[in-house]
Design an enzyme around this catalytic site. Structure first.
Site, short mmCIF file in Angstrom:
data_model
loop_
_atom_site.label_atom_id
_atom_site.label_comp_id
_atom_site.label_asym_id
_atom_site.label_seq_id
_atom_site.Cartn_x
_atom_site.Cartn_y
_atom_site.Cartn_z
N ASP A 208 52.71 -45.80 54.57
CA ASP A 208 52.16 -47.08 54.13
C ASP A 208 51.03 -46.80 53.15
O ASP A 208 50.21 -45.90 53.39
CB ASP A 208 51.64 -47.89 55.35
CG ASP A 208 51.59 -49.38 55.06
OD1 ASP A 208 50.89 -49.77 54.11
OD2 ASP A 208 52.25 -50.14 55.79
N GLY B 224 49.30 -53.71 54.25
CA GLY B 224 49.31 -53.28 55.65
C GLY B 224 47.92 -52.90 56.13
O GLY B 224 47.01 -52.71 55.32
N SER C 264 55.98 -61.78 48.07
CA SER C 264 55.43 -62.99 47.46
C SER C 264 56.01 -63.28 46.08
O SER C 264 55.84 -62.50 45.13
CB SER C 264 53.90 -62.95 47.37
OG SER C 264 53.44 -64.02 46.58
N TYR D 265 60.12 -61.26 41.88
CA TYR D 265 60.25 -60.76 43.25
C TYR D 265 61.71 -60.83 43.72
O TYR D 265 62.24 -59.85 44.26
CB TYR D 265 59.35 -61.57 44.20
CG TYR D 265 59.62 -61.32 45.65
CD1 TYR D 265 59.18 -60.15 46.27
CD2 TYR D 265 60.34 -62.24 46.42
CE1 TYR D 265 59.46 -59.92 47.61
CE2 TYR D 265 60.61 -62.01 47.75
CZ TYR D 265 60.17 -60.85 48.34
OH TYR D 265 60.45 -60.61 49.66
N LYS E 210 63.98 -57.53 44.65
CA LYS E 210 64.57 -57.28 45.97
C LYS E 210 66.09 -57.16 45.86
O LYS E 210 66.72 -56.39 46.58
CB LYS E 210 64.20 -58.39 46.96
CG LYS E 210 62.74 -58.44 47.36
CD LYS E 210 62.20 -57.13 47.92
CE LYS E 210 62.66 -56.82 49.32
NZ LYS E 210 62.03 -55.56 49.85
N ASP F 9 59.94 -71.03 42.70
CA ASP F 9 60.19 -71.42 44.10
C ASP F 9 61.65 -71.86 44.28
O ASP F 9 62.19 -72.59 43.45
CB ASP F 9 59.29 -72.62 44.44
CG ASP F 9 58.73 -72.56 45.84
OD1 ASP F 9 58.60 -71.46 46.39
OD2 ASP F 9 58.42 -73.64 46.39
C1 UD2 Z 1 60.37 -65.90 49.87
C2 UD2 Z 1 61.73 -65.66 50.55
C3 UD2 Z 1 61.51 -64.97 51.91
C4 UD2 Z 1 60.67 -63.70 51.75
C5 UD2 Z 1 59.35 -64.09 51.09
C6 UD2 Z 1 58.41 -62.91 50.89
C7 UD2 Z 1 63.00 -67.64 49.77
C8 UD2 Z 1 63.74 -68.85 50.17
N1 UD2 Z 1 62.40 -66.94 50.77
O1 UD2 Z 1 59.66 -66.80 50.67
O2 UD2 Z 1 62.77 -64.66 52.48
O3 UD2 Z 1 61.37 -62.75 50.97
O4 UD2 Z 1 59.61 -64.69 49.80
O5 UD2 Z 1 57.24 -63.31 50.24
O6 UD2 Z 1 62.95 -67.27 48.61
N2 UD2 Z 1 53.92 -73.21 50.26
C9 UD2 Z 1 53.10 -74.30 50.34
N3 UD2 Z 1 51.76 -74.11 50.58
C10 UD2 Z 1 51.22 -72.86 50.72
C11 UD2 Z 1 52.08 -71.74 50.64
C12 UD2 Z 1 53.43 -71.95 50.40
O7 UD2 Z 1 53.54 -75.45 50.20
O8 UD2 Z 1 50.01 -72.76 50.92
C13 UD2 Z 1 55.36 -73.43 50.04
C14 UD2 Z 1 55.97 -72.61 48.91
O9 UD2 Z 1 55.82 -73.24 47.67
C15 UD2 Z 1 57.42 -72.54 49.39
C16 UD2 Z 1 57.30 -72.51 50.92
O10 UD2 Z 1 56.03 -73.01 51.22
O11 UD2 Z 1 58.14 -73.69 48.99
C17 UD2 Z 1 57.43 -71.12 51.52
O12 UD2 Z 1 56.54 -70.26 50.80
P1 UD2 Z 1 56.27 -68.76 51.29
O13 UD2 Z 1 55.34 -68.15 50.27
O14 UD2 Z 1 55.88 -68.74 52.70
O15 UD2 Z 1 57.71 -68.08 51.23
P2 UD2 Z 1 58.91 -68.12 50.15
O16 UD2 Z 1 59.82 -69.27 50.46
O17 UD2 Z 1 58.41 -67.93 48.76
#
Ligand code: UD2
Length: 319
Positions: free
Chosen positions: A32, A37, A79, A142, A146, A272
């Protein structure tokens, strides 16, 4: 007693894999670079051979795999928004490091490498739930990185005979997910905000959906993927198989935590995905996988963990 390397083993998901491996008596090394981490994530897990270093350095990759039978490759710069802000750094962490690790694993005669893929690979293709046969459509650096990583894994199986399996994770959450960065997973950020009496921000209208998956389910899937014979060069979704909107998540967490009020809203995030839900048929068939912890139970456990870790940190904060 098989020996495992968990890359990113001091991170959120990696540390849960380490814990599960140690519990069943396996030998574990962690590599790591401590970019996200933390050593504390491995507190109380004795017997881990810890190597601090960055897999984008091929000397580190070679040292990490020496004498190892199985590699669980969790190290990454996660992210979507961070990758949009800094595509070069995330490319290095997600692609360069993976290629170095694959070469090192091939040369060291590793038996199998299990790669942490991402549901982001599916992008906004219209069909739900997502099956592994669908063509990928990444929307962010991202997601593309991946996906490239998993394609490299498959190619290393076909070109060099290194066994690889990709598990595509769907929005994993649970204890030890760090809420301290704006790039943290949404569940950790919402729990922290609501617990501190603040309103979290929803990016977009809150109707976007995710297949939120409790970390124990992912651990189960990954450990099976390392063990089941005859599945090299396969991509497998591991998730809960459901779909929860951000507004539903917000309201559920309010109930669990005992908070009220409305969230703040901000503009949707670039890159997103709108809707995400896994078809988990392949995981069931190939891995005998079934999610053992539901979304609701997972949320309750995560909130409980957050409360206990806040309480444990409180005396230091006061001093
Ligand atoms: C993506 C991947 C997930 C993983 C992750 C790693 C998808 C569907 N999922 O997650 O599998 O690989 O990346 O980072 O692509 N949001 C808010 N407010 C906040 C933070 C986030 O509304 O304060 C929203 C964001 O815009 C999104 C959802 O919440 O629509 C989830 O966001 P996230 O950052 O937890 O994860 P996501 O979906 O980008």
């Amino acid at each position: 007693m098989p020996s495992y390397l968990v890359t990113g083993g001091a991170g959120f998901i990696g540390s849960h894999l380490v814990e599960a491996l140690l519990a069943r008596g396996d030998t574990v090394r962690v590599v790591d670079n401590l970019s996200s981490g933390r050593r504390e994530n491995l507190a109380g897990m004795s017997g881990v051979d810890f190597l601090e270093g960055d897999l984008a350095d091929n000397g580190v990759a070679a040292r990490a795999v020496a004498g190892v039978e199985y590699v669980l490759h969790q190290a990454a710069m996660p992210s979507v928004p961070r990758s949009v802000a800094d595509p070069i750094a995330s490319n290095r962490a997600n692609i360069d490091a993976t290629v170095n690790l694959l070469v090192a694993a091939r040369d060291a005669g590793v038996r199998r490498l299990v790669y942490a893929g991402s549901s982001s690979a599916y992008g906004d293709t219209p069909t739900l739930p997502k099956t592994e046969a669908m063509p990928p459509a990444p929307l962010s650096p991202y997601a593309l990185q991946k996906l490239v990583g998993e394609q490299y894994c498959g190619m290393f199986t076909r070109l060099y005979g290194l066994e690889t399996v990709t598990i595509r994770y769907f929005n994993v959450f649970g204890p030890r997910q760090d809420p301290s960065s704006p790039y943290s997973g949404v569940i950790s950020l919402f729990i922290k905000a609501l617990s501190e009496g603040r309103q979290p921000t929803i990016f977009g209208d809150g109707n976007q959906t995710r297949d939120f998956t409790y970390v124990t389910n992912v651990v189960d899937g990954v450990l099976e993927a390392a063990a089941v014979p005859g599945i090299a060069d396969t991509v497998i979704n591991v998730a809960t198989g459901g779909r929860v909107s951000l507004m539903e998540l917000f309201r559920t967490l309010q109930r669990v935590i005992g908070a009220s009020g409305d969230p703040a809203f901000g503009p949707p995030r670039a890159g997103d995905v709108r809707d995400s839900q896994a078809d988990i048929t392949r995981a069931r068939e190939l891995l005998g996988y079934a999610p053992s912890v539901s979304f609701e139970e997972g949320l309750a456990r995560t909130v409980e963990w957050f409360r206990r870790s806040q309480a444990a940190a409180a005396p230091e904060t006061r001093s």
